[in-house]
Structure formats: C-alpha cells, structure tokens
Write an enzyme that holds these catalytic residues in place. Structure first.
Site, PDB file in Angstrom:
ATOM      1  N   GLY A  41      74.147  11.295  44.559  1.00  4.06           N
ATOM      2  CA  GLY A  41      73.897  11.824  45.889  1.00  4.06           C
ATOM      3  C   GLY A  41      74.364  10.846  46.936  1.00  4.06           C
ATOM      4  O   GLY A  41      75.406  10.998  47.563  1.00  4.06           O
ATOM      5  N   ARG A  42      73.591   9.792  47.088  1.00  3.94           N
ATOM      6  CA  ARG A  42      73.849   8.807  48.132  1.00  3.94           C
ATOM      7  C   ARG A  42      75.301   8.327  48.141  1.00  3.94           C
ATOM      8  O   ARG A  42      75.935   8.282  49.192  1.00  3.94           O
ATOM      9  CB  ARG A  42      72.927   7.600  47.903  1.00  3.94           C
ATOM     10  N   TYR A  75      70.453  11.223  52.761  1.00  2.00           N
ATOM     11  CA  TYR A  75      69.011  11.107  53.020  1.00  2.00           C
ATOM     12  C   TYR A  75      68.720  10.970  54.516  1.00  2.00           C
ATOM     13  O   TYR A  75      67.853  10.203  54.934  1.00  2.00           O
ATOM     14  CB  TYR A  75      68.398   9.947  52.212  1.00  2.00           C
ATOM     15  N   GLU A 121      75.514  12.046  37.942  1.00  2.00           N
ATOM     16  CA  GLU A 121      75.065  12.788  39.130  1.00  2.00           C
ATOM     17  C   GLU A 121      74.778  11.807  40.254  1.00  2.00           C
ATOM     18  O   GLU A 121      74.043  10.846  40.085  1.00  2.00           O
ATOM     19  CB  GLU A 121      73.841  13.651  38.789  1.00  2.00           C
ATOM     20  N   CYS A 137      56.114   9.397  69.244  1.00  2.00           N
ATOM     21  CA  CYS A 137      55.014   8.601  69.792  1.00  2.00           C
ATOM     22  C   CYS A 137      54.338   7.824  68.678  1.00  2.00           C
ATOM     23  O   CYS A 137      53.144   7.985  68.422  1.00  2.00           O
ATOM     24  CB  CYS A 137      54.019   9.511  70.492  1.00  2.00           C
ATOM     25  N   GLY A 192      72.808   7.168  40.556  1.00  2.00           N
ATOM     26  CA  GLY A 192      72.038   6.325  41.475  1.00  2.00           C
ATOM     27  C   GLY A 192      72.850   5.190  42.073  1.00  2.00           C
ATOM     28  O   GLY A 192      72.288   4.171  42.484  1.00  2.00           O
TER      29      GLY A 192
HETATM   30  C1  LIG Z   1      67.483  11.624  43.573  1.00  2.00           C
HETATM   31  C2  LIG Z   1      68.128  11.926  42.294  1.00  2.00           C
HETATM   32  C3  LIG Z   1      69.520  11.844  42.167  1.00  2.00           C
HETATM   33  C4  LIG Z   1      70.411  11.337  43.266  1.00  2.00           C
HETATM   34  O1  LIG Z   1      70.165   9.987  43.454  1.00  2.00           O
HETATM   35  P1  LIG Z   1      71.129   9.063  44.333  1.00  2.00           P
HETATM   36  O2  LIG Z   1      70.525   7.723  44.258  1.00  2.00           O
HETATM   37  O3  LIG Z   1      71.136   9.630  45.709  1.00  2.00           O
HETATM   38  O4  LIG Z   1      72.485   9.141  43.736  1.00  2.00           O
HETATM   39  C5  LIG Z   1      70.087  12.186  40.959  1.00  2.00           C
HETATM   40  N1  LIG Z   1      69.312  12.605  39.926  1.00  2.00           N
HETATM   41  C6  LIG Z   1      67.971  12.686  40.012  1.00  2.00           C
HETATM   42  C7  LIG Z   1      67.188  13.124  38.841  1.00  2.00           C
HETATM   43  C8  LIG Z   1      67.341  12.351  41.187  1.00  2.00           C
HETATM   44  O5  LIG Z   1      65.997  12.417  41.269  1.00  2.00           O
END
Ligand SMILES: *Cc1c(COP(=O)(O)O)cnc(C)c1O
Length: 424
Positions: A276-277, A377, A274, A348, A234
């Site tokens: 993502g962002r 995202y 893990e 709109c 995160g």
């Molecule tokens: C959304 C999510 C992620 C990725 O979160 P980021 O903030 O984008 O790194 C990782 N693990 C779980 C369980 C998630 O729900």
C-alpha cells in the site's frame, strides 16, 4: 517568484489550489508510474505486485496502478467494488481481513476473485456454507498464517504474538481434517503479512524467506497444493530526517535469492507481494493554505485550513518524539528569510500538529504549503469528520493536466446522512 519545484508535471500547484480549493491532496501519476516500474523491474518476475487499497482507496489511483499491471488486495465490500470498477481483473484481486461478512464473501464469489484469504477455520467453514448455498462450485481459499516466528524490522510487528489476524501456525498444522472436510472450498495457498514500514531490505528478504519456507512446510503437512503464496510486503518510505529509502537494487537481488529456489521447487505457484504505502506515498502532496500565522510564547504557528483531520499519519507513527514529514513552502519569494514554524490545522485540539518547528521560508497568511510523501494513509486513515470539516478534495495530475478525483465534502454532504427528529 516561486520556487521551481512548486509544480507537478508543469502544472503549478498554485493554479491547482486556485482551481480546486484547499486543503487538497494532489497525486502525480509520473511518480506513481516510476515507483511501480522501478520496483517491478527489480523484483523477480515470479512475483506479482498487488496494491493494498487500504493505503489509498481512490478509484482513479487504483485504476492507474491497475493499468500499470498491479493487482488489488481489498478488505471491504467497497474496496472490492472500487477495484472492479477501476478495471482490475477479478483474477488479480484477493480479499483479506479478519471480519469478513457473509455479503462480502458472497461478493467475492460473484466477482470470481483470485482467492479469499481466510483468517480463521470458522471463516473457511462459513465460506464453504456460502458457496454451497449459491449452488456449489469451487472457491479458492488461501490461509493467512499467524507465524510462530517474530518479525524483523517493523515497528508494527506481526508474527510470534497473539493477534486477531490469521490462524496460528500450530493451529493450521493440525487443521488437515478440517480442510479435507470442506466440500466447496479448495485451500491452495498461504498468506502472511509481517508488518509495515520496513526500510531495511535485508529484513524484507529475511521475512520473505521465512514465509516461503513456512508455506512449503504447512502445505506439505496439510497435503494441499501451493498455488498462491502471498508474503505481504509492508515496504516503507523515508518520512523523517533520520530515515533512508530502501535500496531497491539490494532488495531485488535479495528477493531473487530467496524466491528463485522456491520457484524452482514450486513452478506453478503464484507469488504475491501486497503493497500500500510504498506504491502511493511518494506520489501524493497534501496542499494546505496558511490562514493565520501567529506567535505563542516564542513559538511561531502556521494555522492552516487543513491538518491532522486529513493527515493523521503526519502525527508520527510509533514515536514519542514528534518527527516531521517533509514540508515545503509552495510559493516563497527567492531569498525569503527562514524561520521555524509549527504547522497546525483547524481542529480544536492541541494534537492537531502536522509538523513541529520545521524550518521554512517566511510564511504569510494565504501562502500554500505542501506536505510531501503524503499519498498513503491520508484521508483514508484520518478523522475527516472531526469538527465536521469533512474530507478534502483529491486531484490527479496526468500528462500535465490536473483532474478532480474526489470532490471535497460540503456542509450539505455532511448533514445529508443525519436525521432531525421532531421532539415536539
Ligand atoms: C495494511 C496491510 C497491507 C498494506 O501495508 P503497507 O505497509 O501499506 O504496504 C498489506 N497487507 C495487509 C494484510 C495489511 O494489513
């Protein structure tokens, strides 16, 4: 004359916009690589970095991160197939999510993923039954714990709250008989995800330490081996004026302090972070073209060809006050006067505001604007079908060359799945 930054690896964004049309997302592999390596080099070597496809499920983005060494955290059948086709080794894939269907669990077994992250005791039982129905064998499960302790430092707090995710810590603590009764599923680890957009490394380190000790306590109590601990991630990126990026050196040092003693006690345990962002946000620019520039009651509006239909994240996260993603003019002449503009899209709805009253060099119809730090995202978390504009093109720039990695939706694409019934 354009501002010097309006190119990526030497490829002019105006040329890219001309070739692929707008609105579009452009991803820069140099930034992807730098972001991954800078983090990887600072994290303790015991930690494996997995890419959460949720943030950007583009197959080429996943493939690029996979080649750099990232594993994949997937949460749907399509994300699983994306990661596999992108070339990620199934041994570096985990499948997670609260609502896994039978066919998704079967696909995990077929692929031979590293582990299924189970989010309820019922899911463990289901996975056991599905493994048996396939003729047995062994499946590795990791328990997602909903910790009793709360999160530090995230707007979206997990832990210490009723949640549909994971299994409450006190339920896991009493689940030994349930786990022992599984014939084919071997529980061999713990997962916890504490929230998103952490910008203070001390909070990440604190949460990681808590998860590692919770994992050891639960494994001891259940008598299961700790072969995998996934402590989430995160990590955030600074989007807004009042935010600052994480201090990676301090993060690395703090993580070593909590990870190394754990790793000495559990030398065979695979640790997973893990993300993502963090891995993709900085590499992406959302490029839109100004269609109209107009004034309403003293406020200047740039109405662009794309807006929150592709970039809902720019609406602002967990905030009542509108805060702006970094926006820049991609082709202003030198010395152009600056004005304040609100950047809006084609929807709109008055909510279709990408940025509110940002200062930019004068914008004229036809000019290109870029919303930076937009590689996470974006389309995946946006209402791309709203008003039937469809999803935008996506382009990757690698070694100075721009290549299409997702075609823009056409009207025919949007209508192809609909059926016109005969009402006569
Ligand atoms: C959304 C999510 C992620 C990725 O979160 P980021 O903030 O984008 O790194 C990782 N693990 C779980 C369980 C998630 O729900």
């Amino acid at each position: 004359m354009s501002t010097p930054e309006s190119s990526i690896q030497g490829a002019a964004l105006s040329d890219i916009a001309e070739e692929f049309g707008t609105p579009l997302f452009v991803y820069d592999t140099e930034v992807l690589q730098r972001t991954y390596r800078d983090l990887r080099d600072r994290l303790p070597k015991q930690v494996d970095v997995f890419f959460s496809l949720k943030a950007n499920p583009n197959i080429s983005v996943c493939a690029f991160l996979g080649r750099l060494g990232a594993g994949a955290e997937v949460s749907s059948h399509a994300e699983l197939v994306t990661a596999l086709r992108a070339g990620v080794d199934p041994a570096d894939v985990i499948f997670l999510g609260p609502g896994k269907k039978d066919h998704e669990l079967r696909a995990c077994l077929d692929a031979g993923v590293h582990a299924v992250v189970c989010e309820s005791l019922e899911e463990l039982t289901r996975l056991d039954r599905i493994t048996a129905a396939r003729g047995g064998g062994e499946c590795i499960a990791v328990l997602r714990v909903n910790p009793s302790f709360g999160t530090k430092g995230s707007g979206l707090a997990m832990g210490g709250k009723p949640r549909q995710f994971g299994i409450d810590e006190d339920v896991i603590a009493e689940a030994k008989s349930h786990i022992v009764a599984l014939a084919h599923v071997r529980v061999a680890g713990v997962h916890a995800y504490m929230g998103t957009r952490f910008l203070d490394q001390a909070d990440v380190v604190h949460n990681t330490g808590q998860i590692l000790s919770t994992a050891e306590a639960l494994a001891g109590r259940l008598g299961v081996p700790l072969e995998t601990v996934d402590f989430g991630g995160g990590l955030g990126v600074a989007y807004f004026d009042n935010e600052r990026d994480l201090d990676l050196d301090a993060l690395g040092a703090g993580m070593r302090e909590v990870v190394e003693p754990f790793a000495r006690r559990n030398p065979r345990c695979r640790l997973i972070m893990e993300l993502g962002r963090y891995l993709t946000a900085m590499a992406g620019t959302y490029v839109v073209r100004a269609e109209y520039v107009k004034e309403s009651m003293g406020e200047q509006f740039v109405v662009a060809d794309g807006g929150t239909n592709h970039h809902m994240a720019a609406v602002g996260i967990g905030s009542f006050v509108k805060r702006n993603f970094p926006v820049r003019h991609l082709g202003a002449p030198a010395g152009a006067p600056h004005r304040r503009y609100s950047l809006t899209g084609p929807l709109c709805t008055p909510n279709d505001v990408v940025a509110k009253k940002v200062e930019l060099p004068e914008v004229r119809p036809g000019d290109l604007l870029g919303v930076e730090r937009s590689g996470a995202y974006g389309p995946t978390a946006s209402p791309g079908l709203f008003l039937s504009h469809g999803y935008p093109a996506e382009v990757v720039v690698h070694r100075g060359r721009a290549r299409l990695v997702r075609e823009r939706d056409t009207t025919e694409d949007l209508l192809a799945k609909q059926r016109l019934v005969d009402f006569s």
